[in-house]
Structures are given as C-alpha cells and as structure tokens.
Design a protein around this motif. Structure first.
Motif, short mmCIF file in Angstrom:
data_model
loop_
_atom_site.label_atom_id
_atom_site.label_comp_id
_atom_site.label_asym_id
_atom_site.label_seq_id
_atom_site.Cartn_x
_atom_site.Cartn_y
_atom_site.Cartn_z
N SER A 11 5.49 0.82 8.00
CA SER A 11 4.67 1.92 7.47
C SER A 11 4.31 1.68 6.02
N LEU A 12 5.25 1.14 5.25
CA LEU A 12 4.97 0.82 3.85
C LEU A 12 3.73 -0.06 3.75
N THR A 13 3.67 -1.09 4.58
CA THR A 13 2.54 -2.01 4.54
C THR A 13 1.26 -1.36 5.03
N LEU A 14 1.35 -0.65 6.16
CA LEU A 14 0.13 -0.09 6.76
C LEU A 14 -0.46 1.05 5.94
N TRP A 15 0.36 1.79 5.21
CA TRP A 15 -0.18 2.92 4.44
C TRP A 15 -0.60 2.52 3.02
N THR A 16 -0.34 1.28 2.61
CA THR A 16 -0.75 0.86 1.27
C THR A 16 -2.26 0.93 1.11
N PHE A 51 -13.07 3.38 6.75
CA PHE A 51 -12.37 2.22 6.23
C PHE A 51 -11.63 1.55 7.38
N THR A 52 -11.37 0.26 7.23
CA THR A 52 -10.73 -0.51 8.29
C THR A 52 -9.31 -0.89 7.90
N LEU A 53 -8.48 -1.06 8.92
CA LEU A 53 -7.11 -1.53 8.75
C LEU A 53 -6.85 -2.67 9.72
N THR A 54 -6.03 -3.60 9.29
CA THR A 54 -5.51 -4.63 10.18
C THR A 54 -3.99 -4.58 10.11
N SER A 55 -3.35 -5.27 11.04
CA SER A 55 -1.90 -5.23 11.11
C SER A 55 -1.36 -6.61 11.46
N LEU A 102 13.67 -6.26 1.53
CA LEU A 102 14.01 -4.98 0.93
C LEU A 102 13.68 -3.84 1.90
N PRO A 103 14.52 -2.81 1.95
CA PRO A 103 14.17 -1.64 2.76
C PRO A 103 12.89 -0.99 2.23
N PRO A 104 12.07 -0.41 3.09
CA PRO A 104 10.84 0.23 2.62
C PRO A 104 11.08 1.27 1.54
N ALA A 108 -7.05 1.77 -12.81
CA ALA A 108 -6.20 2.32 -11.76
C ALA A 108 -6.20 1.41 -10.53
N LEU A 109 -7.39 0.99 -10.09
CA LEU A 109 -7.46 0.13 -8.91
C LEU A 109 -6.89 -1.25 -9.20
N ALA A 110 -7.15 -1.79 -10.39
CA ALA A 110 -6.62 -3.10 -10.73
C ALA A 110 -5.10 -3.11 -10.70
N TRP A 111 -4.49 -2.07 -11.26
CA TRP A 111 -3.02 -2.04 -11.30
C TRP A 111 -2.42 -1.57 -9.98
N TYR A 112 -3.20 -0.87 -9.18
CA TYR A 112 -2.74 -0.58 -7.82
C TYR A 112 -2.61 -1.90 -7.06
N ASP A 113 -3.63 -2.73 -7.16
CA ASP A 113 -3.58 -4.02 -6.46
C ASP A 113 -2.48 -4.91 -7.01
N THR A 114 -2.26 -4.87 -8.31
CA THR A 114 -1.18 -5.65 -8.91
C THR A 114 0.17 -5.17 -8.40
N THR A 115 0.33 -3.86 -8.28
CA THR A 115 1.59 -3.32 -7.75
C THR A 115 1.78 -3.74 -6.30
N ALA A 116 0.72 -3.64 -5.51
CA ALA A 116 0.81 -4.03 -4.10
C ALA A 116 1.19 -5.50 -3.96
N ASP A 117 0.58 -6.35 -4.78
CA ASP A 117 0.91 -7.78 -4.74
C ASP A 117 2.36 -8.03 -5.14
N THR A 118 2.83 -7.27 -6.13
CA THR A 118 4.21 -7.42 -6.59
C THR A 118 5.20 -7.01 -5.52
N ILE A 119 4.92 -5.89 -4.86
CA ILE A 119 5.79 -5.41 -3.78
C ILE A 119 5.81 -6.42 -2.64
N ALA A 120 4.64 -6.94 -2.28
CA ALA A 120 4.57 -7.92 -1.19
C ALA A 120 5.35 -9.17 -1.54
N ALA A 121 5.27 -9.59 -2.80
CA ALA A 121 5.98 -10.81 -3.21
C ALA A 121 7.49 -10.61 -3.23
N ALA A 122 7.91 -9.35 -3.39
CA ALA A 122 9.36 -9.08 -3.41
C ALA A 122 9.99 -9.34 -2.06
N GLY A 123 9.14 -9.35 -1.02
CA GLY A 123 9.63 -9.75 0.30
C GLY A 123 9.99 -8.60 1.19
#
Length: 420
Positions: A248-253, A356-360, A58-60, A40-55
């Motif tokens: 928000s899409l980025t910060l809530w991931t 947990f910590t967040l950066t922006s 795209l609208p959130p 679950a965590l491995a594919w969560y990270d893969t999804t996040a990387d894929t979304i980030a690479a899409a640029g």
C-alpha cells in the motif's frame, strides 16, 4: 553539501537569524512565481526516491514515519514568513531544508543525492536573507521533530516485536502456509501515534464468530473466488487481486502526488500539510490496525478453509491465489490504509481528480486509470478477497477503521503543525 552556495546558505542561516532578531511575524506580500520548478513536487519525488532506496526490508509504517517527520517539519517551517522577506524565496528554501535535513538523518546513505537535490533548489533561489532564514527555519524544525520522535517505537525492530501464538482453536490465528512464518507488525500497536490519543482509541468490535452466518457466507466467497485455480474468478478479477497485492505504501505514493499536484494553486504551506497529514494519519492507522489485529487474532481464510467451519467441509489441499501475510485477518491492513488515504485526500483535494494511471510491480503489464480516490478503495476491498487472503467483513472493517482514524487526524491537525 558540496556547493559553495549551499554551504554558505546553511552556515549563515543561524547567525543571520540571531543578528536580525527575526521571529515569526506578519507575512510578507507574496512574490511572483519567478518561473521556478515546483519545490513541493520536486521534494515529494526526492522523498519517494529516498524511501524506495531505503529498501523493502523496512516495515511500511517505518517508511510512513519518515514521510511524516520530513513533511511535518516542512509544514511547521512554512507557517510564518519573517517580515520583509520574499515569501517564495523563504518558503522554497525552508521546505527544501526541512525535508533534506530530516531525510539525511533518517536515511544517511542517501546524503549525496539529498545534498545534490538541496543544491538544485537553492541554485534556483536568489541569494539573500529570505533564503538564509528559510534554510535556518527548515533545519531547526527538522531537528526538533526528530528529537521529539526519538524512541517512538516505529523502528523496524520494535514494530516486529515477537508475538506468542495462542494455542490452536477455531478462529484463532496460526502461522500460514507455505512458510508458516512468525507474526509480524505485532509491535506497531505499542508505538506512539502522531495524533491519536492511544492505539485502541478506535478499536474495532470483535469480528463475527466462525460459527456465525456472516462468517460462513464471507468464507465461502473467499473459498470460491480466492482459490489459486478458481474457475469462477474472472481474468479482470485476477488482475485486480494481483495489482493490489503490492505494498500500500508503494501504490498510494502516486495518488498522494496526484493530489499534491492538484493543489498546486494553494499556498505552499497547505501543500506541505497535505503530504504531512496524509502520512501521519497513515502511521496512526497502522498503529490502530495492529491494535485490532492482535486484540482479535483471527485466523486467515486459508486456515479456516483447510480446517473446515460448520457446514463448510475441511479442504486440506486448498491454496489461495496469494500467500497470506504473516498477521491476523481482522482487519485488512490494505483496507485501513485505503480508508485513511481516501478520507484525507477527499478532504484536502476533493473526491475526484483528473484521470491518472497506476501500475503495480505485482501485476506486470496491467495499467489502471482512476478519476476518484474511492475507486482505489473499492478495488482494495475486492482484491483481498479475490487474492484469497481476507474475508470481506475484514476488508470493510478495515476501511471503516482507516476512515475513523483519518477523520480524527483531520479534526486535530493543528496539533501536528504547531511549532514546538
């Protein structure tokens, strides 16, 4: 998919399903964990990387749609384990195959990276019927939901359908400085929700009139605390405004990932449902937000302050800390997002979490630590005022709208996960 094992697993899956007569049945006894990485965590990270690479072009809401489709397919594929199949082997393969297939279809440019991620998961999964059946179930569910969501109006072009700006008048939204760009996200309100009955199901009441005491009170707050060179806004408040200016899409991931990790003791199906429901609800929230925004196209504070309202004199030189996004003030989209995300995570993972910590990206060097989802919502409400781009009543209304949509989604989640 270049690995012989990966190709063989996918090629054999459908044939084995037919040959075995497999169908959803009584779940097998849970298998040991085998010391494998959390799929679950491995594919969560893969999804996040894929979304980030899409640029960021795209609208959130389009990106949340990708999350929702991928993980809903996974959750559906995990609802049943064929009798006799090793539960963990089957479910690991099913989740990976479902998310992989959906992402490859939606972000084809990332196919090589996605194929490699699938290969890595399947290399950790013992060969056998459980793995093959899992791959088949995951692929089938992904293709079915992709077909079901075709033409749902959440593509970038549909989301940004043109909006005809009404004639200028007190309280009416007009393009804002410095770019005076055309309105965006108008078309989101016409998209098909995942769970809501309609975009206007939770439409907000009309905002306070510009002549009202409430409006003038909140506008004065923005004028004082949200001005570019405000003398009353503290350094901490400026950091908060800058921090939450990020998407928000980025910060809530990351917070959603934190919640996913916190539920690692739960069945894999429940973990997939958390990610799917969070993102399906966020899609619906943005649809509902667009409905209220463009039903009541309320001007942004910068327009009101430069124009003057009642006893608040016009100040043509006033500038906000941050430029207002190109859509109406009411309600705040960041806050509808926060209200929805907080509600889902509280329901599925509890209200509090380990620190947990967040950066922006919009506040370099600022690191924030949180222990409860509610803290993120509070900061969102303050941040949009201190950034000079929203009235506080628009922020509070946004949290309320997001909360209502999320509660509805939680109460009707079964409809999202029923196999088609």
């Amino acid at each position: 998919m270049n690995s012989p094992k990966t190709r063989a697993a996918v090629a054999a899956s459908t044939a084995l399903l037919v040959a075995s007569g497999a169908s959803p049945g009584v779940a097998a006894t849970p298998a040991p964990e085998h010391g494998r990485t959390s799929v679950a965590l491995a594919w969560y990270d893969t999804t996040a990387d894929t979304i980030a690479a899409a640029g960021r072009s795209l609208p959130p809401v389009t990106s949340n749609r990708t999350w929702a489709i991928s993980w809903t397919a996974a959750a559906r594929a995990l609802r049943h384990v064929p009798s006799g199949a090793d539960r963990k082997d089957y479910q690991d393969a099913a989740l990976a195959a479902a998310v992989h297939r959906a992402l490859v279809e939606l972000v084809p440019a990332r196919a090589p990276e996605l194929d490699a991620a699938l290969e890595q998961t399947l290399e950790q999964t013992p060969d056998g019927p459980a793995e093959t059946l899992g791959v088949a179930a995951g692929e089938r569910q992904a293709l079915e939901i992709l077909h079901d969501r075709e033409g749902d109006g959440l593509d970038a072009a549909s989301v940004n359908a043109p909006f005809t700006v009404p004639p200028a008048a007190p309280g009416v939204w007009q393009p804002t400085p410095p770019a005076y760009a055309p309105a965006i996200q108008n078309g989101t309100r016409f998209a098909r929700p995942f769970l809501l009955k309609s975009a206007d199901q939770f439409r907000l009441p009309a905002p306070p009139a510009p002549t009202s005491k409430r409006y003038r009170k909140d506008l004065k707050e923005v004028r004082e605390f949200g001005e570019l060179n405000s003398t009353v806004r503290t350094a901490r408040q400026t950091d908060t405004a800058n921090f939450w200016f990020e998407s928000s899409l980025t910060l809530w991931t990351k917070p959603i990932r934190v919640a996913l990790a916190a539920t690692s003791h739960q069945p894999l199906r429940k973990q997939a449902e958390l990610v799917a429901l969070a993102n399906a609800t966020l899609v619906d929230t943005q649809i509902a937000t667009s409905d209220s925004k463009y039903t009541y196209p309320l001007w942004r504070p910068v327009t009101a302050i430069r124009t003057g309202v009642g006893e608040i004199p016009a100040d043509p030189s006033w500038n906000p800390l941050h430029n207002a996004p190109a859509h109406p003030d009411y309600p705040s989209g960041h806050n509808t997002y926060a209200g929805a995300a907080e509600t889902v995570l509280t329901a599925l993972a509890g209200p509090r979490t380990a620190p947990f910590t967040l950066t922006s990206a919009t506040a370099p060097g600022v690191v924030r630590t949180y222990t409860a989802w509610r803290q993120l919502t509070w900061e969102n409400m303050d941040a949009r005022v201190w950034a000079g781009i929203h009235t506080r009543f628009a922020d509070k209304a946004g949290v309320g709208l997001g909360t209502d949509v999320a509660r509805y989604g939680l109460n009707h989640a079964q409809a999202l996960f029923d196999e088609r």
